[in-house]
Design an enzyme around this catalytic site. Structure first.
Site, PDB file in Angstrom:
ATOM      1  N   TYR A   1      -0.079 -16.833 -26.373  1.00 44.91           N
ATOM      2  CA  TYR A   1      -0.350 -14.830 -25.370  1.00 44.91           C
ATOM      3  C   TYR A   1      -0.045 -14.391 -26.510  1.00 44.91           C
ATOM      4  CZ  TYR A   1      -1.184 -11.563 -22.146  1.00 44.91           C
ATOM      5  OH  TYR A   1      -1.326  -9.911 -21.212  1.00 44.91           O
TER       6      TYR A   1
ATOM      7  N   THR B   1      -3.601  -7.943 -11.153  1.00 46.04           N
ATOM      8  CA  THR B   1      -4.820  -7.296 -11.037  1.00 46.04           C
ATOM      9  C   THR B   1      -5.841  -9.312 -10.350  1.00 46.04           C
ATOM     10  OG1 THR B   1      -5.327  -7.980 -12.888  1.00 46.04           O
ATOM     11  CG2 THR B   1      -4.711  -5.863 -12.819  1.00 46.04           C
TER      12      THR B   1
HETATM   13  P1  NDP Z   1      -9.312  -9.017 -15.437  1.00 45.74           P
HETATM   14  O1  NDP Z   1      -9.312 -10.197 -15.458  1.00 45.74           O
HETATM   15  O2  NDP Z   1      -8.884  -8.504 -13.652  1.00 45.74           O
HETATM   16  O3  NDP Z   1     -10.321  -8.513 -16.222  1.00 45.74           O
HETATM   17  C1  NDP Z   1     -10.636  -8.823 -17.270  1.00 45.74           C
HETATM   18  C2  NDP Z   1     -12.024  -8.868 -18.417  1.00 45.74           C
HETATM   19  O4  NDP Z   1     -11.965  -8.932 -19.199  1.00 45.74           O
HETATM   20  C3  NDP Z   1     -12.558  -8.814 -16.767  1.00 45.74           C
HETATM   21  O5  NDP Z   1     -13.614  -7.777 -17.365  1.00 45.74           O
HETATM   22  C4  NDP Z   1     -13.565  -9.997 -18.178  1.00 45.74           C
HETATM   23  O6  NDP Z   1     -14.855  -9.972 -17.538  1.00 45.74           O
HETATM   24  C5  NDP Z   1     -12.913  -9.505 -18.972  1.00 45.74           C
HETATM   25  N1  NDP Z   1     -13.390 -10.388 -20.359  1.00 45.74           N
HETATM   26  C6  NDP Z   1     -12.399 -11.440 -20.416  1.00 45.74           C
HETATM   27  N2  NDP Z   1     -13.172 -12.879 -20.951  1.00 45.74           N
HETATM   28  C7  NDP Z   1     -14.132 -12.430 -21.839  1.00 45.74           C
HETATM   29  C8  NDP Z   1     -14.908 -11.981 -22.979  1.00 45.74           C
HETATM   30  N3  NDP Z   1     -14.709 -13.408 -23.671  1.00 45.74           N
HETATM   31  N4  NDP Z   1     -15.805 -11.392 -23.288  1.00 45.74           N
HETATM   32  C9  NDP Z   1     -15.863 -10.380 -22.703  1.00 45.74           C
HETATM   33  N5  NDP Z   1     -14.911 -10.069 -21.301  1.00 45.74           N
HETATM   34  C10 NDP Z   1     -13.857 -10.603 -20.922  1.00 45.74           C
HETATM   35  O7  NDP Z   1      -7.220  -9.010 -16.152  1.00 45.74           O
HETATM   36  P2  NDP Z   1      -6.565  -7.754 -16.385  1.00 45.74           P
HETATM   37  O8  NDP Z   1      -7.370  -6.391 -16.003  1.00 45.74           O
HETATM   38  O9  NDP Z   1      -4.995  -8.086 -15.721  1.00 45.74           O
HETATM   39  O10 NDP Z   1      -6.114  -7.625 -18.278  1.00 45.74           O
HETATM   40  C11 NDP Z   1      -6.911  -6.588 -18.859  1.00 45.74           C
HETATM   41  C12 NDP Z   1      -6.301  -6.923 -19.649  1.00 45.74           C
HETATM   42  O11 NDP Z   1      -4.938  -6.084 -19.985  1.00 45.74           O
HETATM   43  C13 NDP Z   1      -5.719  -8.062 -21.115  1.00 45.74           C
HETATM   44  O12 NDP Z   1      -6.061  -7.859 -22.422  1.00 45.74           O
HETATM   45  C14 NDP Z   1      -4.717  -8.509 -20.048  1.00 45.74           C
HETATM   46  O13 NDP Z   1      -3.568  -9.481 -21.167  1.00 45.74           O
HETATM   47  C15 NDP Z   1      -3.659  -7.413 -20.440  1.00 45.74           C
HETATM   48  N6  NDP Z   1      -2.856  -7.094 -19.674  1.00 45.74           N
HETATM   49  C16 NDP Z   1      -2.609  -7.280 -18.090  1.00 45.74           C
HETATM   50  C17 NDP Z   1      -1.601  -7.588 -17.098  1.00 45.74           C
HETATM   51  C18 NDP Z   1      -1.278  -7.937 -16.158  1.00 45.74           C
HETATM   52  O14 NDP Z   1      -0.192  -7.891 -15.151  1.00 45.74           O
HETATM   53  N7  NDP Z   1      -2.658  -7.647 -15.553  1.00 45.74           N
HETATM   54  C19 NDP Z   1      -0.093  -7.618 -18.008  1.00 45.74           C
HETATM   55  C20 NDP Z   1       0.191  -7.045 -19.361  1.00 45.74           C
HETATM   56  C21 NDP Z   1      -1.657  -7.476 -20.640  1.00 45.74           C
HETATM   57  P3  NDP Z   1     -15.851 -11.440 -17.393  1.00 45.74           P
HETATM   58  O15 NDP Z   1     -15.014 -12.152 -16.792  1.00 45.74           O
HETATM   59  O16 NDP Z   1     -17.210 -11.380 -16.946  1.00 45.74           O
HETATM   60  O17 NDP Z   1     -15.675 -11.630 -19.007  1.00 45.74           O
END
Ligand code: NDP
Length: 275
Positions: free
Chosen positions: A148, A183
């Protein structure tokens, strides 16, 4: 009306970002895999006037960038903003990471954004922006960061390259590095007292961060108000990364622990807590 392509838009930070762009009068194409979650996203944005379309795509698929960009052009006739947000959590340290997991993390959070950028560049008009959603784990080592951290640090490298290479074409590229935000990705980890405590004890703030905090930063970096900001990684973490803050109780624990071992043995204490 300007138009944005937001990946991972059906949940968490992506959903809040889509809402923020819509609230600010920007059309949005939201991309994610699960059509049911995308339908729920549409419902969650039904109170907003700006146009919203969705595309059910796996961003790791070979044709995903072409499909996503074609879809935004088909719906809105232009592309001004790309937000590379799709991602997953639950990282493991290097020694526990198999090749499959490594490839998956790098594929989803580095290769896919790279390929999205490449395709978006063909469609961008004047004054376009890219915001990559990185992580504080790209700035700090982060225990258990593994693939990651590697992917997110690569994403920040891509951000700086894009800024250098395409700035003169009017394309700005920045990244946001959120701290831990509740989230669906993090909710199971936040159930663990030690994980919650680590974030609370090291953040000089009286609350948790929210998806809206991150969404506002992404919007700012996509808007003309940030017009002279390019190639930056903005930590959105309440000061977690930069302040070396510890709560009073954590400081007391640290004071209580440290001196004895040092003075008696003359050597640094052997850490047990990471074993
Ligand atoms: P969520 O799990 O709430 O959302 C993830 C989103 O990505 C969903 O819409 C999911 O939809 C989509 N997704 C996952 N895999 C794929 C794929 N292969 N193709 C298309 N869409 C995809 O995560 P967060 O909102 O927490 O995270 C969002 C971003 O923020 C990420 O990049 C994460 O690394 C980053 N982040 C988050 C933190 C946190 O504490 N929440 C901290 C630091 C960074 P579906 O499964 O339907 O595809």
């Amino acid at each position: 009306m300007r138009a944005a392509l937001i990946t991972g838009a059906s949940s968490g930070i992506g959903l809040a970002t889509a809402r923020t762009f819509l609230q600010n009068g920007c059309a949005v194409l939201g991309v994610a895999r699960d059509p049911a979650k995308l339908a729920a996203m549409k419902d969650a944005c039904a109170d907003l006037d700006s146009p919203l379309a969705t595309a059910a795509l796996d961003v790791m698929a070979d044709n995903a960038p072409e499909c996503a960009v074609a879809s935004v052009l088909e719906h809105f006739g232009r592309l001004d903003h790309l937000v590379n947000n799709a991602g997953i959590g639950s990282p493991k340290p290097v020694h526990e990471t198999d090749d499959e997991t490594l490839d998956y993390f790098l594929g989803l959070m580095l290769r896919a954004p790279f390929r999205m950028c490449r395709e978006a560049l063909k469609a961008f008009g004047n004054e376009a922006t890219v915001v990559n959603v990185s992580s504080t784990y790209s700035i700090l080592g982060g225990l258990r960061g593994g693939a990651y951290s590697a992917a997110k640090a690569g994403l920040d490298g891509l951000t700086r390259h894009m800024a250098a290479q395409y700035g003169t074409s009017g394309v700005r590229c920045n990244s946001v590095a959120p701290g831990v935000i509740p989230t669906p990705m993090t909710e199971h980890r936040l159930e663990v007292e030690g994980f919650r405590r680590m974030n609370y004890d090291m953040t000089p703030a009286a609350r948790m961060g929210t998806v809206e905090d991150v969404a506002q930063a992404i919007w700012f970096l996509s808007s003309p108000q940030s017009g002279w900001i390019n190639g930056q990684t903005l930590a959105v973490d309440g000061g977690w990364t930069t302040t070396k803050f510890l709560t009073e109780s954590a400081l007391e624990a640290e004071r209580a622990l440290a001196p004895t071992d040092w003075t008696h043995s003359g050597k640094p204490p052997k850490r047990k807590d990471n074993e």
